[in-house]
Design a protein around this motif. Structure first.
Motif, short mmCIF file in Angstrom:
data_model
loop_
_atom_site.label_atom_id
_atom_site.label_comp_id
_atom_site.label_asym_id
_atom_site.label_seq_id
_atom_site.Cartn_x
_atom_site.Cartn_y
_atom_site.Cartn_z
N ALA A 29 32.07 16.73 16.85
CA ALA A 29 32.47 16.91 18.66
C ALA A 29 32.56 15.79 19.36
O ALA A 29 31.57 14.93 18.76
N GLY A 30 33.36 15.95 20.56
CA GLY A 30 33.40 14.19 20.99
C GLY A 30 34.63 14.02 20.59
O GLY A 30 35.13 12.91 21.40
N ALA A 31 35.11 14.09 19.86
CA ALA A 31 36.36 13.49 18.69
C ALA A 31 37.70 14.59 20.11
O ALA A 31 37.51 15.50 19.57
N PRO A 32 38.83 13.90 19.62
CA PRO A 32 39.98 14.34 20.19
C PRO A 32 40.22 15.34 18.75
O PRO A 32 40.95 15.28 17.97
N ILE A 33 40.72 16.83 18.74
CA ILE A 33 41.05 17.80 17.89
C ILE A 33 42.02 18.52 18.82
O ILE A 33 42.09 19.17 20.52
N LEU A 34 43.28 19.41 18.01
CA LEU A 34 43.45 19.92 18.74
C LEU A 34 44.14 21.03 17.68
O LEU A 34 44.44 20.66 16.12
N CYS A 35 45.32 22.10 17.64
CA CYS A 35 45.57 22.92 16.03
C CYS A 35 47.26 22.39 16.93
O CYS A 35 47.90 23.34 17.90
N SER A 36 47.34 21.34 15.71
CA SER A 36 49.20 21.32 15.98
C SER A 36 50.32 22.47 16.45
O SER A 36 51.24 22.01 16.66
N HIS A 37 50.16 23.09 15.12
CA HIS A 37 51.02 24.60 15.21
C HIS A 37 50.37 25.44 15.23
O HIS A 37 49.97 25.58 13.60
N GLY A 38 50.30 26.94 15.14
CA GLY A 38 49.91 28.00 14.89
C GLY A 38 50.63 28.87 16.09
O GLY A 38 51.20 29.09 16.46
N GLY A 39 49.50 30.30 15.70
CA GLY A 39 49.77 31.05 16.43
C GLY A 39 48.96 32.28 16.81
O GLY A 39 47.90 32.01 16.73
N CYS A 40 48.73 33.05 17.46
CA CYS A 40 47.27 33.71 18.00
C CYS A 40 47.36 35.55 17.35
O CYS A 40 48.36 36.07 17.26
N ARG A 41 46.17 34.96 16.52
CA ARG A 41 45.87 36.27 15.54
C ARG A 41 45.65 37.93 16.19
O ARG A 41 46.40 39.29 15.52
N SER A 42 45.41 37.57 17.51
CA SER A 42 45.43 38.98 18.50
C SER A 42 46.95 39.62 18.31
O SER A 42 47.20 40.80 18.91
N VAL A 43 48.11 38.73 18.25
CA VAL A 43 49.47 39.09 18.30
C VAL A 43 50.34 39.31 17.27
O VAL A 43 50.74 40.43 17.11
N HIS A 44 49.54 38.79 16.23
CA HIS A 44 50.56 38.95 14.88
C HIS A 44 49.02 38.23 13.94
O HIS A 44 48.88 37.59 14.17
N GLU A 45 49.68 39.39 13.49
CA GLU A 45 47.67 38.98 12.38
C GLU A 45 48.13 37.95 10.88
O GLU A 45 49.39 39.09 10.14
#
Length: 333
Positions: free
Chosen positions: A184-200
């Motif tokens: 918490a407080g450190a820089p965090i991202l998701c560099s590559h992924g998708g949206c599960r609500s659109v494609h499971e």
């Protein structure tokens, strides 16, 4: 301009240099593609096949780091290595294409944390702990949801102390939550992924995860690959569906791009062993791409698609470059 959070181009560059004996590989392969697509910043992950044993994986990882450094030396009039915020000045002015070195999984660390210091010295400024499988540090997306091991907790603390951005791509559900809490407080991202609500698929994030990432001041890079977008919707319109959903959940200012283009890699290199992690749908191979958007050279088609969908110019600029560049400026110091 395009800022891309993830393309495994070092796999091909290192293969052609080490196995085929070719020279000036980056300038003759990926650099023209980046320039044609208007890419101003490219995150270059080091990824080693998880079936390779630790000693061999460390050697392969260092080989890719060496190829990265060679590309910078051979093209110093066109490239700049990004290790701190000020390096982005040349990127945003259009003077140079910025390359940022990252780690996609830390299998090459074996069961030690000290390699983090070596890779940080080589310029690594972003790291994900896992690919899809479990390693000594944490559980990947194909696992049942476990988080960090004791060794993993030590590594996370060490990476945070070094100022390395933590990447949640390929994290299991449990690891995703535990990393957000521990770092918490450190820089965090998701560099590559998708949206599960659109494609499971386990590789995609559900809406609660997207909101948690936004609450942590992180950004989400959409993976432009059928495994994330969906085999039945691998079109530019399918890509935009994911972008619009992520923006509706997180806010437009939290969404960026994480290409993960693999079609060229599977054309240029011997195919790797068929993955046995259960995440690749039947009939889909890593060599398939999004129709009309299968490589960085085709990014203008995405911009045109967003404009056709009615996106404002400011929102297009934010998602295609501004959000990731702003995040990196704040994260790299």
């Amino acid at each position: 301009m395009i800022a891309d959070g993830h393309v495994d181009l070092l796999m091909e560059v290192a293969y052609r240099e080490r196995r085929l004996g070719e020279t000036n590989v980056f300038a003759e392969t990926w650099l023209p593609l980046l320039e044609r697509g208007g890419v101003g910043l490219q995150v270059c992950p080091i990824y080693v096949d998880v079936t390779v044993q630790p000693e061999g994986s460390l050697r392969e990882a260092l080989s890719m780091a060496a190829s990265f450094q060679r590309a910078l030396r051979e093209n110093d009039d066109r490239l700049v290595q990004v290790t701190r915020a000020s390096d982005l000045d040349a990127v945003e002015s259009g003077e140079r294409i910025g390359l940022l070195l990252s780690l996609e999984g830390v299998e090459c660390f074996g069961v030690e944390t000290w390699p983090a210091d070596v890779f940080h010295a080589l310029g690594v400024r972003m790291a994900g702990l896992t690919w899809n499988r479990r390693n000594a540090f944490a559980d990947g997306a194909a696992e049942d949801g476990g988080g960090l091991s004791r060794l993993g907790r030590e590594l996370v603390d060490h990476l945070v102390a070094l100022g390395v951005i933590l990447d949640l791509a390929h994290a299991s559900h449990g690891l995703f939550a535990e990393l957000l809490d521990r770092a918490a407080g450190a820089p965090i991202l998701c560099s590559h992924g998708g949206c599960r609500s659109v494609h499971e698929t386990p590789r995609n994030l559900d809406d609660d995860q997207l909101r948690a990432l936004a609450d942590a001041d992180g950004v989400f890079g959409l993976m432009l690959h059928p495994i994330a977008i969906g085999p039945e919707r691998r079109t530019i319109d399918g890509v935009i569906d994911h972008l619009e959903h992520a923006a509706s959940v997180m806010g437009i200012e939290r969404v960026c791009l994480g290409g993960d283009f693999t079609r060229r890699l599977w054309q240029a290199m011997p195919p790797p062993p068929e993955p046995k992690d259960g995440l690749m749908p039947p009939g889909l191979t890593p060599g398939l791409g999004i129709e009309g958007l299968a490589g960085p050279e085709e990014y203008p088609a995405l911009v045109e698609g967003l404009e056709r969908r009615g996106w404002a110019a400011a929102d297009v600029a934010s998602v295609t470059s501004g959000n990731l560049l702003r995040f990196l400026r704040a994260s790299l110091g």
